[in-house]
Scaffold this active site. Structure first.
Site, short mmCIF file in Angstrom:
data_model
loop_
_atom_site.label_atom_id
_atom_site.label_comp_id
_atom_site.label_asym_id
_atom_site.label_seq_id
_atom_site.Cartn_x
_atom_site.Cartn_y
_atom_site.Cartn_z
N THR A 49 9.27 -10.15 0.52
CA THR A 49 10.66 -10.64 0.54
C THR A 49 11.04 -10.87 -1.00
OG1 THR A 49 9.84 -12.07 2.10
CG2 THR A 49 11.85 -13.13 0.99
N LYS B 7 16.68 -11.83 6.09
CA LYS B 7 15.47 -12.67 5.93
C LYS B 7 15.66 -14.07 5.37
CE LYS B 7 11.08 -13.56 5.08
NZ LYS B 7 9.93 -13.67 5.83
N LYS C 74 9.79 -19.26 -4.19
CA LYS C 74 10.71 -18.05 -4.77
C LYS C 74 11.76 -17.55 -3.65
CE LYS C 74 8.51 -14.47 -2.84
NZ LYS C 74 8.72 -13.31 -1.92
N1 LIG Z 1 2.28 -14.79 4.26
C1 LIG Z 1 3.28 -14.99 4.95
O1 LIG Z 1 3.11 -15.51 5.87
C2 LIG Z 1 4.49 -14.21 4.61
C3 LIG Z 1 5.39 -13.89 5.85
C4 LIG Z 1 6.54 -13.25 5.42
C5 LIG Z 1 6.63 -12.57 4.18
N2 LIG Z 1 5.87 -12.78 3.34
C6 LIG Z 1 6.06 -12.20 1.84
O2 LIG Z 1 5.21 -10.97 1.80
C7 LIG Z 1 4.84 -10.74 0.58
C8 LIG Z 1 3.34 -10.88 0.44
O3 LIG Z 1 3.14 -12.18 0.97
P1 LIG Z 1 1.48 -12.28 1.07
O4 LIG Z 1 1.41 -14.04 1.63
O5 LIG Z 1 0.53 -10.94 1.62
O6 LIG Z 1 1.07 -12.70 -0.18
P2 LIG Z 1 -0.29 -12.40 -0.99
O7 LIG Z 1 -1.57 -12.98 -0.16
O8 LIG Z 1 -0.03 -13.20 -2.40
O9 LIG Z 1 -0.50 -10.81 -1.35
C9 LIG Z 1 0.15 -10.10 -2.18
C10 LIG Z 1 -0.58 -8.90 -2.44
O10 LIG Z 1 0.11 -8.08 -3.18
C11 LIG Z 1 -0.51 -7.74 -4.40
N3 LIG Z 1 0.38 -7.52 -5.55
C12 LIG Z 1 1.30 -8.46 -5.96
N4 LIG Z 1 1.85 -7.63 -6.92
C13 LIG Z 1 1.56 -6.67 -7.22
C14 LIG Z 1 1.70 -5.52 -8.32
N5 LIG Z 1 2.78 -5.78 -9.07
N6 LIG Z 1 1.04 -4.44 -7.86
C15 LIG Z 1 -0.01 -4.50 -7.07
N7 LIG Z 1 -0.22 -5.29 -6.12
C16 LIG Z 1 0.44 -6.45 -6.31
C17 LIG Z 1 -1.41 -8.97 -4.82
O11 LIG Z 1 -2.61 -8.59 -5.64
P3 LIG Z 1 -3.74 -9.70 -6.34
O12 LIG Z 1 -4.77 -9.29 -5.20
O13 LIG Z 1 -3.84 -8.95 -7.61
O14 LIG Z 1 -2.90 -10.72 -6.53
C18 LIG Z 1 -1.76 -9.36 -3.27
O15 LIG Z 1 -3.12 -8.74 -2.86
C19 LIG Z 1 5.60 -11.77 -0.21
O16 LIG Z 1 6.88 -11.37 -0.71
C20 LIG Z 1 6.01 -12.83 0.60
O17 LIG Z 1 7.11 -13.68 0.31
C21 LIG Z 1 4.76 -13.55 3.44
#
Ligand SMILES: NC(=O)c1ccc[n+]([C@@H]2O[C@H](COP(=O)([O-])OP(=O)(O)OC[C@H]3O[C@@H](n4cnc5c(N)ncnc54)[C@H](OP(=O)(O)O)[C@@H]3O)[C@@H](O)[C@H]2O)c1
Length: 290
Positions: free
Chosen positions: A98, A173, A241
Protein backbone atom coordinates in the site's frame (compact mmCIF):
# COMPACT_ATOMS: atom_id res chain seq x y z
CA UNK A 1 9.71 -21.92 -17.69
CA UNK A 2 8.71 -18.32 -16.92
CA UNK A 3 11.17 -16.40 -14.75
CA UNK A 4 9.56 -14.70 -11.75
CA UNK A 5 10.76 -12.94 -8.60
CA UNK A 6 9.16 -12.07 -5.25
CA UNK A 7 10.32 -9.20 -3.06
CA UNK A 8 9.19 -8.94 0.59
CA UNK A 9 8.43 -11.96 2.76
CA UNK A 10 6.54 -10.41 5.68
CA UNK A 11 3.13 -11.20 7.15
CA UNK A 12 1.53 -10.88 3.71
CA UNK A 13 4.31 -11.65 1.23
CA UNK A 14 5.44 -14.89 2.88
CA UNK A 15 2.22 -16.85 2.26
CA UNK A 16 1.48 -15.06 -1.04
CA UNK A 17 4.87 -16.06 -2.45
CA UNK A 18 4.22 -19.56 -1.13
CA UNK A 19 1.10 -19.84 -3.29
CA UNK A 20 2.93 -18.42 -6.32
CA UNK A 21 5.72 -20.99 -5.89
CA UNK A 22 3.17 -23.80 -6.35
CA UNK A 23 2.67 -22.79 -10.02
CA UNK A 24 4.26 -25.46 -12.15
CA UNK A 25 5.39 -23.29 -15.07
CA UNK A 26 7.66 -20.86 -13.22
CA UNK A 27 11.09 -20.37 -11.72
CA UNK A 28 10.90 -18.17 -8.59
CA UNK A 29 13.69 -16.19 -6.93
CA UNK A 30 12.98 -14.44 -3.60
CA UNK A 31 14.52 -11.40 -1.93
CA UNK A 32 13.81 -9.94 1.52
CA UNK A 33 15.78 -7.22 3.32
CA UNK A 34 16.35 -9.52 6.30
CA UNK A 35 17.95 -12.56 4.70
CA UNK A 36 16.83 -14.97 7.45
CA UNK A 37 13.22 -14.64 6.27
CA UNK A 38 14.18 -15.74 2.75
CA UNK A 39 16.13 -18.66 4.17
CA UNK A 40 13.15 -19.71 6.34
CA UNK A 41 10.79 -19.40 3.35
CA UNK A 42 13.06 -21.56 1.19
CA UNK A 43 12.95 -24.33 3.80
CA UNK A 44 9.24 -24.70 2.97
CA UNK A 45 8.88 -23.64 -0.66
CA UNK A 46 10.81 -24.19 -3.91
CA UNK A 47 12.89 -21.31 -5.23
CA UNK A 48 16.24 -19.56 -5.09
CA UNK A 49 17.62 -16.77 -2.89
CA UNK A 50 18.84 -13.33 -3.99
CA UNK A 51 20.62 -10.62 -2.01
CA UNK A 52 19.04 -7.66 -3.80
CA UNK A 53 15.92 -6.84 -5.80
CA UNK A 54 18.11 -6.39 -8.88
CA UNK A 55 19.58 -9.86 -8.46
CA UNK A 56 16.20 -11.48 -7.84
CA UNK A 57 14.68 -9.81 -10.92
CA UNK A 58 17.56 -10.67 -13.27
CA UNK A 59 15.93 -11.66 -16.59
CA UNK A 60 12.51 -11.97 -14.93
CA UNK A 61 9.28 -11.61 -16.92
CA UNK A 62 7.21 -10.96 -13.79
CA UNK A 63 8.30 -9.44 -10.48
CA UNK A 64 5.96 -9.19 -7.48
CA UNK A 65 6.51 -7.17 -4.31
CA UNK A 66 4.75 -6.77 -0.97
CA UNK A 67 6.98 -4.54 1.12
CA UNK A 68 6.45 -1.35 3.15
CA UNK A 69 6.08 2.28 2.10
CA UNK A 70 6.87 4.62 -0.82
CA UNK A 71 10.60 4.70 -0.03
CA UNK A 72 10.80 0.90 0.01
CA UNK A 73 9.06 0.76 -3.34
CA UNK A 74 11.54 3.19 -4.92
CA UNK A 75 14.43 1.19 -3.44
CA UNK A 76 13.30 -2.14 -4.92
CA UNK A 77 12.25 -0.77 -8.33
CA UNK A 78 14.26 2.21 -9.63
CA UNK A 79 16.88 2.46 -6.85
CA UNK A 80 20.51 1.49 -7.67
CA UNK A 81 19.82 -2.13 -6.62
CA UNK A 82 16.27 -2.10 -8.00
CA UNK A 83 14.50 -4.59 -10.24
CA UNK A 84 13.91 -2.19 -13.14
CA UNK A 85 17.63 -2.45 -14.03
CA UNK A 86 17.61 -6.19 -14.62
CA UNK A 87 14.12 -7.36 -15.64
CA UNK A 88 13.58 -8.95 -19.06
CA UNK A 89 12.40 -6.56 -21.81
CA UNK A 90 8.60 -6.24 -21.66
CA UNK A 91 8.56 -7.50 -18.07
CA UNK A 92 5.74 -6.66 -15.64
CA UNK A 93 6.34 -5.43 -12.07
CA UNK A 94 3.33 -5.98 -9.78
CA UNK A 95 3.42 -4.13 -6.46
CA UNK A 96 1.06 -5.40 -3.76
CA UNK A 97 2.20 -2.90 -1.08
CA UNK A 98 0.00 0.00 0.00
CA UNK A 99 1.65 3.22 -1.19
CA UNK A 100 0.65 6.69 -2.36
CA UNK A 101 -1.00 6.99 -5.76
CA UNK A 102 1.68 9.54 -6.73
CA UNK A 103 4.57 7.11 -6.32
CA UNK A 104 2.62 4.47 -8.27
CA UNK A 105 2.21 6.92 -11.17
CA UNK A 106 5.90 7.88 -11.06
CA UNK A 107 7.09 4.25 -11.01
CA UNK A 108 4.72 3.40 -13.87
CA UNK A 109 6.31 6.18 -15.96
CA UNK A 110 9.84 5.08 -15.07
CA UNK A 111 8.98 1.48 -15.97
CA UNK A 112 7.47 2.54 -19.29
CA UNK A 113 10.65 4.46 -20.19
CA UNK A 114 12.55 1.19 -19.73
CA UNK A 115 10.13 -0.87 -21.83
CA UNK A 116 8.54 -2.43 -18.72
CA UNK A 117 5.08 -2.25 -17.13
CA UNK A 118 4.32 -1.35 -13.52
CA UNK A 119 1.00 -2.23 -11.88
CA UNK A 120 -0.10 -0.80 -8.53
CA UNK A 121 -1.99 -3.76 -7.11
CA UNK A 122 -2.70 -3.32 -3.38
CA UNK A 123 -4.57 -6.06 -1.57
CA UNK A 124 -7.29 -6.43 1.01
CA UNK A 125 -8.30 -9.47 3.03
CA UNK A 126 -5.72 -9.24 5.80
CA UNK A 127 -3.14 -11.77 6.92
CA UNK A 128 -5.88 -14.45 6.93
CA UNK A 129 -6.66 -13.67 3.29
CA UNK A 130 -2.97 -14.07 2.43
CA UNK A 131 -2.68 -17.35 4.38
CA UNK A 132 -5.83 -18.72 2.73
CA UNK A 133 -4.95 -17.39 -0.75
CA UNK A 134 -8.23 -15.46 -0.89
CA UNK A 135 -7.13 -11.83 -1.24
CA UNK A 136 -9.06 -9.21 -3.16
CA UNK A 137 -6.81 -7.13 -5.43
CA UNK A 138 -7.41 -3.73 -7.03
CA UNK A 139 -5.14 -2.86 -9.92
CA UNK A 140 -4.09 0.37 -11.63
CA UNK A 141 -2.02 0.46 -14.80
CA UNK A 142 -1.88 -1.09 -18.24
CA UNK A 143 -4.78 -3.51 -18.75
CA UNK A 144 -2.87 -5.80 -21.11
CA UNK A 145 -0.01 -6.11 -18.62
CA UNK A 146 -2.59 -7.13 -15.99
CA UNK A 147 -4.05 -9.75 -18.35
CA UNK A 148 -0.55 -11.26 -18.64
CA UNK A 149 0.08 -11.17 -14.88
CA UNK A 150 -3.39 -12.23 -13.75
CA UNK A 151 -2.92 -16.03 -13.96
CA UNK A 152 -0.04 -15.70 -11.46
CA UNK A 153 -1.90 -13.24 -9.20
CA UNK A 154 -4.83 -15.66 -9.05
CA UNK A 155 -2.59 -18.12 -7.19
CA UNK A 156 -3.29 -16.05 -4.02
CA UNK A 157 -6.40 -14.01 -4.90
CA UNK A 158 -10.10 -14.75 -5.11
CA UNK A 159 -10.86 -11.44 -6.88
CA UNK A 160 -8.76 -9.26 -9.19
CA UNK A 161 -10.17 -6.06 -10.69
CA UNK A 162 -8.70 -3.51 -13.08
CA UNK A 163 -9.55 -0.03 -11.73
CA UNK A 164 -8.05 2.20 -14.44
CA UNK A 165 -4.91 4.30 -14.96
CA UNK A 166 -1.74 4.03 -12.81
CA UNK A 167 -2.53 5.07 -9.22
CA UNK A 168 -6.17 4.01 -9.35
CA UNK A 169 -5.41 0.74 -7.56
CA UNK A 170 -3.90 2.73 -4.67
CA UNK A 171 -6.81 5.19 -4.68
CA UNK A 172 -9.22 2.25 -4.37
CA UNK A 173 -7.17 0.91 -1.48
CA UNK A 174 -7.50 4.34 0.19
CA UNK A 175 -11.29 3.96 0.00
CA UNK A 176 -10.86 0.62 1.77
CA UNK A 177 -8.59 2.03 4.50
CA UNK A 178 -10.87 5.01 5.18
CA UNK A 179 -13.74 2.54 5.68
CA UNK A 180 -11.66 0.32 7.99
CA UNK A 181 -10.26 3.07 10.25
CA UNK A 182 -13.60 4.21 11.65
CA UNK A 183 -14.94 0.68 11.72
CA UNK A 184 -12.14 -0.72 13.92
CA UNK A 185 -12.42 2.25 16.29
CA UNK A 186 -16.18 1.62 16.52
CA UNK A 187 -15.60 -2.07 17.17
CA UNK A 188 -13.05 -1.19 19.88
CA UNK A 189 -15.56 1.09 21.60
CA UNK A 190 -18.34 -1.50 21.41
CA UNK A 191 -16.27 -4.38 22.80
CA UNK A 192 -14.75 -2.22 25.51
CA UNK A 193 -18.28 -1.21 26.48
CA UNK A 194 -19.35 -4.87 26.57
CA UNK A 195 -16.45 -5.72 28.89
CA UNK A 196 -17.21 -2.82 31.23
CA UNK A 197 -20.85 -3.92 31.33
CA UNK A 198 -19.70 -7.38 32.45
CA UNK A 199 -21.22 -9.16 29.46
CA UNK A 200 -19.90 -12.49 28.18
CA UNK A 201 -17.97 -11.44 25.04
CA UNK A 202 -18.37 -14.79 23.28
CA UNK A 203 -22.14 -14.62 23.75
CA UNK A 204 -22.19 -10.99 22.58
CA UNK A 205 -20.25 -11.85 19.42
CA UNK A 206 -22.33 -14.98 18.78
CA UNK A 207 -25.45 -12.88 18.56
CA UNK A 208 -24.31 -9.59 17.01
CA UNK A 209 -22.20 -11.19 14.25
CA UNK A 210 -25.53 -12.47 12.89
CA UNK A 211 -27.02 -8.97 12.72
CA UNK A 212 -26.61 -5.53 11.16
CA UNK A 213 -23.34 -4.73 12.98
CA UNK A 214 -21.53 -7.71 11.43
CA UNK A 215 -18.21 -6.99 9.69
CA UNK A 216 -15.07 -8.83 8.52
CA UNK A 217 -13.21 -7.28 11.45
CA UNK A 218 -15.86 -8.45 13.92
CA UNK A 219 -15.92 -11.98 12.48
CA UNK A 220 -12.16 -12.39 12.30
CA UNK A 221 -10.83 -10.25 15.17
CA UNK A 222 -13.69 -9.59 17.59
CA UNK A 223 -12.78 -12.31 20.06
CA UNK A 224 -8.99 -11.91 19.86
CA UNK A 225 -9.18 -8.15 20.44
CA UNK A 226 -11.46 -8.63 23.44
CA UNK A 227 -8.93 -11.16 24.78
CA UNK A 228 -6.04 -8.73 24.24
CA UNK A 229 -4.27 -10.75 21.50
CA UNK A 230 -2.62 -8.39 19.05
CA UNK A 231 0.56 -10.19 17.92
CA UNK A 232 -0.63 -10.85 14.38
CA UNK A 233 -2.21 -9.20 11.37
CA UNK A 234 -2.05 -5.62 10.15
CA UNK A 235 0.37 -3.38 12.04
CA UNK A 236 -0.61 -0.05 13.61
CA UNK A 237 2.48 1.42 11.87
CA UNK A 238 1.06 0.38 8.49
CA UNK A 239 -2.45 1.76 9.06
CA UNK A 240 -0.98 5.08 10.25
CA UNK A 241 1.14 5.16 7.08
CA UNK A 242 -1.99 4.43 5.02
CA UNK A 243 -4.12 7.07 6.73
CA UNK A 244 -1.39 9.66 6.20
CA UNK A 245 -1.57 8.82 2.47
CA UNK A 246 -5.40 9.01 2.55
CA UNK A 247 -5.41 12.38 4.34
CA UNK A 248 -2.93 13.89 1.85
CA UNK A 249 -4.91 12.56 -1.13
CA UNK A 250 -8.22 13.74 0.39
CA UNK A 251 -6.82 17.29 0.65
CA UNK A 252 -6.14 17.19 -3.11
CA UNK A 253 -9.62 15.81 -3.81
CA UNK A 254 -11.23 18.23 -1.31
CA UNK A 255 -12.90 15.26 0.42
CA UNK A 256 -13.56 15.51 4.16
CA UNK A 257 -12.20 12.81 6.47
CA UNK A 258 -13.19 13.88 10.00
CA UNK A 259 -13.25 10.43 11.67
CA UNK A 260 -10.24 9.12 9.74
CA UNK A 261 -8.24 12.14 10.89
CA UNK A 262 -9.10 11.43 14.55
CA UNK A 263 -8.25 7.71 14.24
CA UNK A 264 -4.87 8.68 12.77
CA UNK A 265 -4.07 10.52 16.03
CA UNK A 266 -5.16 7.46 18.05
CA UNK A 267 -2.73 5.32 16.05
CA UNK A 268 0.04 7.78 16.87
CA UNK A 269 -0.85 7.36 20.57
CA UNK A 270 -0.45 3.59 20.15
CA UNK A 271 2.93 4.10 18.49
CA UNK A 272 3.91 6.26 21.50
CA UNK A 273 2.84 3.29 23.70
CA UNK A 274 5.32 1.16 21.64
CA UNK A 275 2.42 -0.73 20.06
CA UNK A 276 3.34 0.13 16.46
CA UNK A 277 3.90 -3.51 15.42
CA UNK A 278 0.68 -4.76 17.03
CA UNK A 279 -2.45 -5.45 14.98
CA UNK A 280 -4.75 -2.44 14.45
CA UNK A 281 -7.39 -4.03 16.71
CA UNK A 282 -5.07 -2.90 19.55
CA UNK A 283 -6.98 0.40 19.21
CA UNK A 284 -9.04 -1.09 22.07
CA UNK A 285 -5.94 -0.78 24.32
CA UNK A 286 -6.28 3.03 24.35
CA UNK A 287 -9.74 2.67 25.87
CA UNK A 288 -8.61 0.16 28.48
CA UNK A 289 -5.72 2.24 29.79
CA UNK A 290 -7.97 4.87 31.51
N1 LIG B 1 -0.70 -7.14 7.09
C1 LIG B 1 -1.85 -6.86 6.48
O1 LIG B 1 -2.95 -7.29 6.93
C2 LIG B 1 -1.88 -6.04 5.21
C3 LIG B 1 -3.06 -6.03 4.48
C4 LIG B 1 -3.11 -5.31 3.29
C5 LIG B 1 -1.99 -4.60 2.87
N2 LIG B 1 -0.84 -4.60 3.60
C6 LIG B 1 0.31 -3.83 3.08
O2 LIG B 1 1.20 -4.78 2.51
C7 LIG B 1 2.55 -4.36 2.74
C8 LIG B 1 3.28 -5.43 3.56
O3 LIG B 1 2.58 -5.61 4.78
P1 LIG B 1 3.03 -6.75 5.81
O4 LIG B 1 2.02 -6.75 6.89
O5 LIG B 1 3.39 -8.00 5.10
O6 LIG B 1 4.37 -6.05 6.38
P2 LIG B 1 5.61 -6.74 7.13
O7 LIG B 1 5.16 -7.93 7.90
O8 LIG B 1 6.31 -5.64 7.83
O9 LIG B 1 6.51 -7.27 5.91
C9 LIG B 1 7.16 -6.45 5.01
C10 LIG B 1 8.32 -7.26 4.46
O10 LIG B 1 8.93 -6.54 3.37
C11 LIG B 1 10.32 -6.47 3.61
N3 LIG B 1 10.81 -5.17 3.14
C12 LIG B 1 10.35 -3.95 3.47
N4 LIG B 1 11.03 -3.01 2.84
C13 LIG B 1 11.92 -3.65 2.09
C14 LIG B 1 12.93 -3.22 1.19
N5 LIG B 1 13.15 -1.90 0.99
N6 LIG B 1 13.70 -4.14 0.58
C15 LIG B 1 13.48 -5.46 0.80
N7 LIG B 1 12.56 -5.95 1.63
C16 LIG B 1 11.78 -5.03 2.26
C17 LIG B 1 10.50 -6.54 5.13
O11 LIG B 1 11.79 -6.97 5.42
P3 LIG B 1 12.39 -7.04 6.91
O12 LIG B 1 12.23 -8.46 7.29
O13 LIG B 1 13.80 -6.61 6.79
O14 LIG B 1 11.58 -6.07 7.75
C18 LIG B 1 9.39 -7.50 5.52
O15 LIG B 1 9.78 -8.85 5.47
C19 LIG B 1 2.46 -2.99 3.42
O16 LIG B 1 2.53 -1.97 2.45
C20 LIG B 1 1.10 -3.02 4.09
O17 LIG B 1 0.58 -1.72 4.28
C21 LIG B 1 -0.76 -5.32 4.76
Amino acid sequence: MIKTAWIGLGAMGYPMAGYLSQQTNIELCVYNRTKAKSEAWLETYPGTLALSAKQAANGADFVFSCIGNDNDLVEVTSGPEGAFHSMAPGGVFVDHSTTSADIAKTQAELAKAKGLSFLDAPVTGGEKGAINGTLSIMVGGDKQALERAQPFIEAYAKAVRHMGAPGSGQQTKMVNQIAIAGLVQGLSESLNFAKRAGLNIEDVLQVITKGAAQSWQMDNSGLSMAQGEFNHGFAVDWLRKDLGICIAEAKRQEAQLPITTIVETYLKELQDMEAGRLDITSLIKRLEKS
